[in-house]
Enzyme design. Structure first.
Site, short mmCIF file in Angstrom:
data_model
loop_
_atom_site.label_atom_id
_atom_site.label_comp_id
_atom_site.label_asym_id
_atom_site.label_seq_id
_atom_site.Cartn_x
_atom_site.Cartn_y
_atom_site.Cartn_z
N ASN A 13 0.87 -1.18 0.00
CA ASN A 13 0.00 0.00 0.00
C ASN A 13 0.91 1.23 0.00
OD1 ASN A 13 -1.83 2.03 0.51
ND2 ASN A 13 -2.33 1.35 2.60
N LYS B 247 0.15 4.28 -0.23
CA LYS B 247 -0.48 5.45 0.40
C LYS B 247 -0.25 6.72 -0.45
CE LYS B 247 0.10 3.22 4.83
NZ LYS B 247 0.07 3.35 6.28
N HIS C 212 -9.55 0.85 5.37
CA HIS C 212 -8.25 1.09 6.02
C HIS C 212 -8.46 2.03 7.21
CE1 HIS C 212 -4.11 2.30 6.70
NE2 HIS C 212 -3.75 1.25 5.96
N GLU D 257 -6.79 4.40 8.29
CA GLU D 257 -6.55 5.82 8.00
C GLU D 257 -7.80 6.47 7.40
OE1 GLU D 257 -2.92 5.37 5.75
OE2 GLU D 257 -1.89 4.75 7.58
N GLU E 26 -5.36 -5.44 10.57
CA GLU E 26 -4.33 -4.42 10.80
C GLU E 26 -4.57 -3.73 12.13
OE1 GLU E 26 -2.44 -3.14 6.87
OE2 GLU E 26 -4.15 -1.84 7.19
N GLY F 113 2.48 1.70 10.92
CA GLY F 113 3.43 2.81 10.81
C GLY F 113 4.19 3.13 12.09
N SER G 1 3.40 -2.67 10.37
CA SER G 1 4.86 -2.69 10.53
C SER G 1 5.50 -4.02 10.13
CB SER G 1 5.24 -2.30 11.96
OG SER G 1 4.83 -0.97 12.21
#
Ligand code: PEP
Length: 256
Positions: free
Chosen positions: A10, A12, A100, A102, A172, A178, A218
């Site tokens: 991904n 991003k 996701h 985010e 996730e 991250g 990660s």
């Protein structure tokens, strides 16, 4: 039949045209040296603006598929800034990442909207990669499994068995995305096993056994081998470590 592993990158909101070319060229070069028979399915999810160029560079490599990072479920109309499935089809997109964290957290996407996207994606013959995951607070409160059951149940609402089997899920944990702090592989395996039980409850054990569930958060070349050794983990959805060709190719090798 064994589930085919997936390594998905991904990207991003990274990589302009030149950087996207450099990255995909590097990945193509890296995989040219690998045994294609044993390779996982590789998916790359560039930004919309790089989709066409990346497609052009991978179109003769059947081991790499293209994903979009998002889609709007409506067919067309007054949705400023949005992209439809018909538009993604023009770019030969096969997968679409939805749910996701985010997008859930920064763009306030609800479970219901994610479900609408999943239904629209499947109707077009594309495959959703449905993300789910708990916050650190939820994990500490011991409500991870319940939260994931809720997210998965809502995401799959109204989806038929035959469509459900095509879907990919990405577990996730938000606290691992991250942060450099990957979820312990044994715990990720246990949690993914719980997600599979939810699918078995919603559909059947047979469907649960077919669906591919990835771990994301990660993932690095140093963690992938242990993660892939777990029976429930069918691959990785990777952000940071997918942005350098060398590390992405290492991840692909780790899944072989
Ligand atoms: C992601 O954004 O899906 C992700 C897992 O990112 P990272 O690998 O950087 O944690």
């Amino acid at each position: 039949m064994a589930r085919k592993p997936i390594i998905a990158g991904n990207w991003k909101m990274n990589n302009n045209k030149a950087a996207a070319k450099e990255l995909i060229d590097g990945i193509m070069y890296g995989i040219s040296k690998l045994d294609k028979e044993n390779m996982p399915e590789v998916i790359v999810a560039p930004t919309y603006t790089a989709l066409w160029q990346v497609w052009d560079l991978i179109k003769n490599e059947p081991k790499i598929s293209l994903a979009a990072q998002n889609v709007n479920p409506n067919p067309s109309g007054a949705y400023t800034g949005e992209i439809s499935l018909e538009m993604l089809e023009d770019f030969n997109v096969k997968y679409v990442i939805i749910g996701h964290s985010e997008r859930r957290q920064m763009f306030f996407e609800s479970d219901e909207f994610i479900n609408q996207k999943a239904i629209a994606i499947l109707k077009k013959g594309l495959i959703p990669i449905i993300c789910c995951g708990e916050t650190l607070e939820q994990r500490e409160q011991g409500v991870t499994d319940k939260h994931l059951e809720n997210q998965i149940t809502k995401a799959f609402k109204g989806i038929t068995t035959s469509d459900a089997e095509k879907c990919v899920i990405a577990y996730e944990p938000i606290w691992a995305i991250g942060t450099g702090k990957s979820c312990d592989a044994i715990e990720a395996n246990r949690t993914i096993g719980e997600i599979r039980k939810v699918i078995a409850k919603l559909y059947s054990q047979d469907t649960a056994d077919k669906i591919r569930i990835l771990y994301g958060g990660s993932v690095k070349p140093s963690t992938i081998v242990e993660q892939m050794a777990q029976s429930e983990i069918d691959g990785g959805l990777i952000g940071g470590a997918s942005l350098k060709a060398d590390s992405f190719v290492e991840l692909i090798k780790g899944a072989m």
